[in-house]
Motif scaffolding. Structure first.
Motif, PDB file in Angstrom:
ATOM      1  N   SER A   1      -3.093   6.315  13.711  1.00 23.04           N
ATOM      2  CA  SER A   1      -2.815   7.533  12.936  1.00 23.04           C
ATOM      3  C   SER A   1      -3.828   7.758  11.818  1.00 23.04           C
ATOM      4  O   SER A   1      -3.897   8.838  11.244  1.00 23.04           O
ATOM      5  N   GLY A   2      -4.632   6.747  11.518  1.00 26.47           N
ATOM      6  CA  GLY A   2      -5.616   6.885  10.444  1.00 26.47           C
ATOM      7  C   GLY A   2      -5.195   6.132   9.194  1.00 26.47           C
ATOM      8  O   GLY A   2      -4.141   5.494   9.163  1.00 26.47           O
ATOM      9  N   CYS A   3      -6.067   6.205   8.169  1.00 34.93           N
ATOM     10  CA  CYS A   3      -5.779   5.500   6.909  1.00 34.93           C
ATOM     11  C   CYS A   3      -5.899   6.471   5.748  1.00 34.93           C
ATOM     12  O   CYS A   3      -6.999   6.886   5.396  1.00 34.93           O
ATOM     13  N   SER A   4      -4.768   6.839   5.192  1.00 36.17           N
ATOM     14  CA  SER A   4      -4.776   7.778   4.061  1.00 36.17           C
ATOM     15  C   SER A   4      -5.274   7.119   2.778  1.00 36.17           C
ATOM     16  O   SER A   4      -5.690   7.809   1.855  1.00 36.17           O
ATOM     17  N   ALA A   5      -5.229   5.798   2.726  1.00 35.70           N
ATOM     18  CA  ALA A   5      -5.640   5.102   1.499  1.00 35.70           C
ATOM     19  C   ALA A   5      -7.142   5.239   1.262  1.00 35.70           C
ATOM     20  O   ALA A   5      -7.592   5.308   0.118  1.00 35.70           O
ATOM     21  N   LEU A   6      -7.922   5.281   2.353  1.00 34.88           N
ATOM     22  CA  LEU A   6      -9.386   5.320   2.211  1.00 34.88           C
ATOM     23  C   LEU A   6      -9.851   6.453   1.301  1.00 34.88           C
ATOM     24  O   LEU A   6     -10.722   6.261   0.468  1.00 34.88           O
ATOM     25  N   GLY A   7      -9.276   7.618   1.460  1.00 36.74           N
ATOM     26  CA  GLY A   7      -9.672   8.743   0.615  1.00 36.74           C
ATOM     27  C   GLY A   7      -8.609   9.084  -0.398  1.00 36.74           C
ATOM     28  O   GLY A   7      -8.643  10.159  -0.998  1.00 36.74           O
TER      29      GLY A   7
ATOM     30  N   CYS B   1       0.860  -1.191   0.000  1.00 34.18           N
ATOM     31  CA  CYS B   1       0.000   0.000   0.000  1.00 34.18           C
ATOM     32  C   CYS B   1       0.895   1.240   0.000  1.00 34.18           C
ATOM     33  O   CYS B   1       1.795   1.362   0.828  1.00 34.18           O
ATOM     34  N   PRO B   2       0.670   2.181  -0.933  1.00 36.68           N
ATOM     35  CA  PRO B   2       1.562   3.344  -1.024  1.00 36.68           C
ATOM     36  C   PRO B   2       1.583   4.189   0.247  1.00 36.68           C
ATOM     37  O   PRO B   2       2.565   4.877   0.515  1.00 36.68           O
ATOM     38  N   TYR B   3       0.520   4.122   1.022  1.00 40.90           N
ATOM     39  CA  TYR B   3       0.472   4.943   2.246  1.00 40.90           C
ATOM     40  C   TYR B   3       1.178   4.260   3.414  1.00 40.90           C
ATOM     41  O   TYR B   3       1.581   4.909   4.361  1.00 40.90           O
ATOM     42  N   PHE B   4       1.316   2.953   3.335  1.00 42.20           N
ATOM     43  CA  PHE B   4       2.149   2.235   4.308  1.00 42.20           C
ATOM     44  C   PHE B   4       3.611   2.577   4.044  1.00 42.20           C
ATOM     45  O   PHE B   4       4.414   2.737   4.966  1.00 42.20           O
ATOM     46  N   TYR B   5       3.938   2.741   2.775  1.00 42.15           N
ATOM     47  CA  TYR B   5       5.318   3.012   2.369  1.00 42.15           C
ATOM     48  C   TYR B   5       5.722   4.480   2.536  1.00 42.15           C
ATOM     49  O   TYR B   5       6.904   4.791   2.583  1.00 42.15           O
ATOM     50  N   ASP B   6       4.737   5.375   2.590  1.00 49.12           N
ATOM     51  CA  ASP B   6       5.061   6.808   2.685  1.00 49.12           C
ATOM     52  C   ASP B   6       4.946   7.248   4.141  1.00 49.12           C
ATOM     53  O   ASP B   6       3.850   7.425   4.668  1.00 49.12           O
ATOM     54  N   THR B   7       6.097   7.451   4.777  1.00 44.64           N
ATOM     55  CA  THR B   7       6.080   7.734   6.222  1.00 44.64           C
ATOM     56  C   THR B   7       5.531   9.130   6.539  1.00 44.64           C
ATOM     57  O   THR B   7       5.361   9.476   7.694  1.00 44.64           O
ATOM     58  N   ASP B   8       5.225   9.928   5.512  1.00 44.07           N
ATOM     59  CA  ASP B   8       4.590  11.226   5.768  1.00 44.07           C
ATOM     60  C   ASP B   8       3.070  11.108   5.821  1.00 44.07           C
ATOM     61  O   ASP B   8       2.378  12.091   6.071  1.00 44.07           O
ATOM     62  N   GLN B   9       2.554   9.913   5.531  1.00 44.55           N
ATOM     63  CA  GLN B   9       1.105   9.720   5.462  1.00 44.55           C
ATOM     64  C   GLN B   9       0.600   8.939   6.670  1.00 44.55           C
ATOM     65  O   GLN B   9       1.346   8.180   7.278  1.00 44.55           O
ATOM     66  N   ALA B  10      -0.690   9.138   6.966  1.00 47.16           N
ATOM     67  CA  ALA B  10      -1.311   8.368   8.041  1.00 47.16           C
ATOM     68  C   ALA B  10      -1.448   6.918   7.603  1.00 47.16           C
ATOM     69  O   ALA B  10      -1.810   6.645   6.454  1.00 47.16           O
ATOM     70  N   CYS B  11      -1.139   5.998   8.490  1.00 48.60           N
ATOM     71  CA  CYS B  11      -1.302   4.570   8.198  1.00 48.60           C
ATOM     72  C   CYS B  11      -1.421   3.819   9.517  1.00 48.60           C
ATOM     73  O   CYS B  11      -0.489   3.782  10.305  1.00 48.60           O
TER      74      CYS B  11
ATOM     75  N   ASP C   1     -12.603   0.102   8.460  1.00 42.81           N
ATOM     76  CA  ASP C   1     -12.405   1.556   8.399  1.00 42.81           C
ATOM     77  C   ASP C   1     -10.972   1.923   8.743  1.00 42.81           C
ATOM     78  O   ASP C   1     -10.522   3.037   8.490  1.00 42.81           O
ATOM     79  N   ALA C   2     -10.235   0.973   9.311  1.00 43.39           N
ATOM     80  CA  ALA C   2      -8.856   1.256   9.725  1.00 43.39           C
ATOM     81  C   ALA C   2      -7.842   0.952   8.631  1.00 43.39           C
ATOM     82  O   ALA C   2      -6.740   1.495   8.639  1.00 43.39           O
ATOM     83  N   CYS C   3      -8.224   0.075   7.685  1.00 48.21           N
ATOM     84  CA  CYS C   3      -7.209  -0.382   6.728  1.00 48.21           C
ATOM     85  C   CYS C   3      -7.834  -1.066   5.519  1.00 48.21           C
ATOM     86  O   CYS C   3      -8.737  -1.903   5.659  1.00 48.21           O
ATOM     87  N   ILE C   4      -7.336  -0.704   4.334  1.00 50.00           N
ATOM     88  CA  ILE C   4      -7.778  -1.387   3.109  1.00 50.00           C
ATOM     89  C   ILE C   4      -6.569  -1.931   2.335  1.00 50.00           C
ATOM     90  O   ILE C   4      -6.594  -2.033   1.111  1.00 50.00           O
ATOM     91  N   ALA C   5      -5.537  -2.302   3.073  1.00 53.34           N
ATOM     92  CA  ALA C   5      -4.327  -2.838   2.430  1.00 53.34           C
ATOM     93  C   ALA C   5      -4.570  -4.250   1.926  1.00 53.34           C
ATOM     94  O   ALA C   5      -5.419  -4.973   2.439  1.00 53.34           O
ATOM     95  N   THR C   6      -3.796  -4.641   0.905  1.00 52.90           N
ATOM     96  CA  THR C   6      -3.852  -6.019   0.419  1.00 52.90           C
ATOM     97  C   THR C   6      -2.610  -6.776   0.873  1.00 52.90           C
ATOM     98  O   THR C   6      -1.577  -6.182   1.162  1.00 52.90           O
ATOM     99  N   HIS C   7      -2.732  -8.092   0.884  1.00 49.83           N
ATOM    100  CA  HIS C   7      -1.542  -8.936   1.030  1.00 49.83           C
ATOM    101  C   HIS C   7      -0.980  -9.101  -0.376  1.00 49.83           C
ATOM    102  O   HIS C   7      -1.701  -9.453  -1.295  1.00 49.83           O
ATOM    103  N   PRO C   8       0.307  -8.822  -0.571  1.00 47.43           N
ATOM    104  CA  PRO C   8       0.830  -8.748  -1.941  1.00 47.43           C
ATOM    105  C   PRO C   8       1.268 -10.074  -2.561  1.00 47.43           C
ATOM    106  O   PRO C   8       1.594 -10.124  -3.737  1.00 47.43           O
TER     107      PRO C   8
END
Lengths: 228, 318
Positions: free
Chosen positions: B136-142, B119-129, B155-162
């Motif tokens: 800290s929240g989930c930036s991927a949702l929006g 998930c790009p927001y897991f990888y970007d330490t400037d984003q909520a994840c 509501d906390a996470c929409i990440a996939t297993h890769p």
């Protein structure tokens, strides 16, 4: 036995890792300062988010491996990747650092007969390994057939990805010989044969920003004795 | 990268004990995912226990006609194994569709199962994840979410297993064997290894601290036409938008699992049962309760079409 020198010939400590850390610290300090001045409420947040949690002491570890037929012993910060050990400590700068995250393949070297991304393995994890870099494949006077084929077919433009492409291509042909299948192999139980599609798929871990792919394929095909 | 101490373990039990001994310690095997994350300060282990010297690198016959795959078997070797290619081709195919030749030469069986989301927001330490920094929240949702999950989300996470490999292992009913720091072993059905995100997306699997995967066993071969179909943004070296692992028998019955749609390899009993009824019924069962974003709503029709393509291919080759 070789021992790394912490000093370069000019007598200056040029360990780039340390340089990078200190530059980062400066940037972090700058961020916090800016935030404090503009938004006092945000300063705490910025501070918590960016301040180093705790200072961890640097841990050094010894490792010995063979590089291009020569035994090399190093004492390294455990964080040192094989790529950085080769480039910064053994001064073998033929292996290139592209993305440093295993996405581009510029750092490809051959370890114990297999191509790997040298950026995604720690040097200390390679104790006893036999490592071949582009410098070990051939020399300007005595090129490896793959190196000669890249020259002949103009398999590059800027050349930055080339050492990785060549190391990858050499090991890739061995993988085909060993019968390792690929994503585009039609019949998993049949003998693997190299085709253009097979070579492209198998080389997808090496990105060329200049787009020299067709000439790279020509070079590989030349060494492989033709692509079906 | 944060500094860490390092040791080489000689046995699995010794490795498990070493990781349990120090808070913040982690196993390192291939390192292809862990080092990537350490460079970004997303993973910050205090101590690494190198398990490359513990053995566990063989593929052998298992009791009951199955196959036992050592945790340290590299993805290349597993994909190329003659028995796997003949009896479990869906696993070979899944492995070969993942990563690059270089990465597969290092990546291990256990490490592949435990790799973390892209998930790009897991990888970007400037984003909520919530996965990286709980609460800290989930930036991927929006945010930019076309790669994210559509089923089993919270509501906390929409990440996939890769993983591709894990999807094939799920359809094959693999069992994960472990050893804990006390030397106790246990067997975990792969269905129970990975967790859904819920309120705690940072807890991704059911292993205890220091518990180490030693092997993955596959039950005896089930035959059938085995297919792994991966749909992605480029033809090679990319993560799945959706993927389908299927085993289809001559009478149209079978099993199916999906990748790229959930926090874990996704398999639903009702979807297996719906196989003879065709792709629409299978997709409907698999994606029951799906919750999509604006960006990833396309994954629902794409999933159904991919299943349809797999069933057509199975019909052709049966």
């Amino acid at each position: 036995m070789d021992k790394e020198s912490p000093l370069d010939p000019r007598g200056l400590d040029i360990n780039p890792l340390e340089t990078r850390v200190s530059r980062r610290k400066v940037l972090i300090a700058g961020t916090v300062t800016a935030a404090s001045g503009a938004l006092p409420a945000m300063a705490t947040l910025a501070n918590e988010a960016t301040a180093p949690a705790e200072a961890r002491p640097v841990v050094m570890s010894k490792v010995t491996f063979e590089v291009n037929g020569q035994s090399r012993s190093l004492e390294l910060d455990t964080r040192t990747t094989l790529l950085d050990a080769l480039r910064e400590h053994l001064r073998l700068t033929g292996t290139k650092k592209g993305c440093d995250h295993g996405q581009c393949g510029a750092c490809t070297v051959i370890v114990d007969g297999r191509r790997i991304n040298s950026c995604l393995t720690l040097a200390v994890m390679n104790e006893g390994a036999k490592i071949t870099t582009i410098e070990g494949l051939g020399t300007p006077q005595n090129l490896h057939p793959m190196q000669a084929a890249f020259v002949k077919h103009d398999g590059y433009q800027c050349g930055y990805c080339t050492p990785g492409q060549i190391c990858s291509a050499v090991a890739m042909l061995d993988e085909v010989k060993a019968g390792i299948p690929s994503h585009v192999t039609g019949d998993l139980t049949a003998r693997t044969r190299l085709s253009v599609d097979e070579a492209r798929e198998r080389m997808s871990g090496n990105i060329c920003r200049c787009g020299a792919y067709s000439n790279i394929m020509d070079a590989i095909g030349d060494v492989a004795g033709g692509l079906a | 990268m944060k500094a860490f101490s390092y040791e080489r373990a000689r046995t699995p039990a010794e490795a498990a004990a070493a990781v349990a001994r120090q808070s913040g310690a982690k196993f390192i095997a291939g390192g292809t995912n862990l080092l990537d994350l350490m460079k970004l300060d997303i993973e910050t282990p205090t101590h690494l226990v190198d398990v490359n010297g513990v053995g566990l690198d063989e593929i052998a016959k298992a009791d009951g006609g199955g196959l036992r795959i050592g945790a340290l078997v590299r993805n290349t070797d597993l994909a190329a194994d003659k028995t796997v290619r003949r009896d479990y081709p869906v696993l070979s195919r899944a492995l070969l569709s993942g990563a690059s030749g270089q990465l597969r030469n290092r990546a291990t069986t256990a490490g592949n199962l435990l790799q973390r989301t892209r998930c790009p927001y897991f990888y970007d330490t400037d984003q909520a994840c919530n996965k990286r920094l709980p609460g800290s929240g989930c930036s991927a949702l929006g945010g930019f979410s076309r790669h994210n999950a559509i089923v089993g989300v919270s509501d906390a996470c929409i990440a996939t297993h890769p993983s591709d490999m894990a999807v094939a292992m799920r359809v094959l009913d693999a069992v994960v064997e472990t050893v804990d720091p006390q030397g106790q072993t246990r067997a975990i059905p792969i269905a129970d290894l990975h967790r859904l995100p819920g309120d705690t997306p940072h807890i991704e699997h059911t292993l205890k601290p220091g518990e180490m995967i030693t092997a993955v066993t596959l039950p005896k071969p089930v035959g059938g036409t085995q297919i792994y179909r991966k749909v992605r943004d480029r033809a090679s070296y990319a993560f799945a938008l959706v993927s389908v692992a299927a085993i289809v028998q001559r009478d149209g019955t079978g099993r199916v699992a999906m990748g790229g749609v959930a926090h874990k390899p996704w398999r639903v009993e009702a979807a297996d049962a719906a196989m003879p009824q065709g792709a629409r019924a299978v997709a409907s069962a698999l994606l029951d309760g799906a919750r999509t974003t604006h960006d990833n709503a396309f994954k629902k029709p794409l999933a159904e079409r991919t299943i349809a393509a797999v069933l057509v291919e199975a019909g052709r080759t049966a």
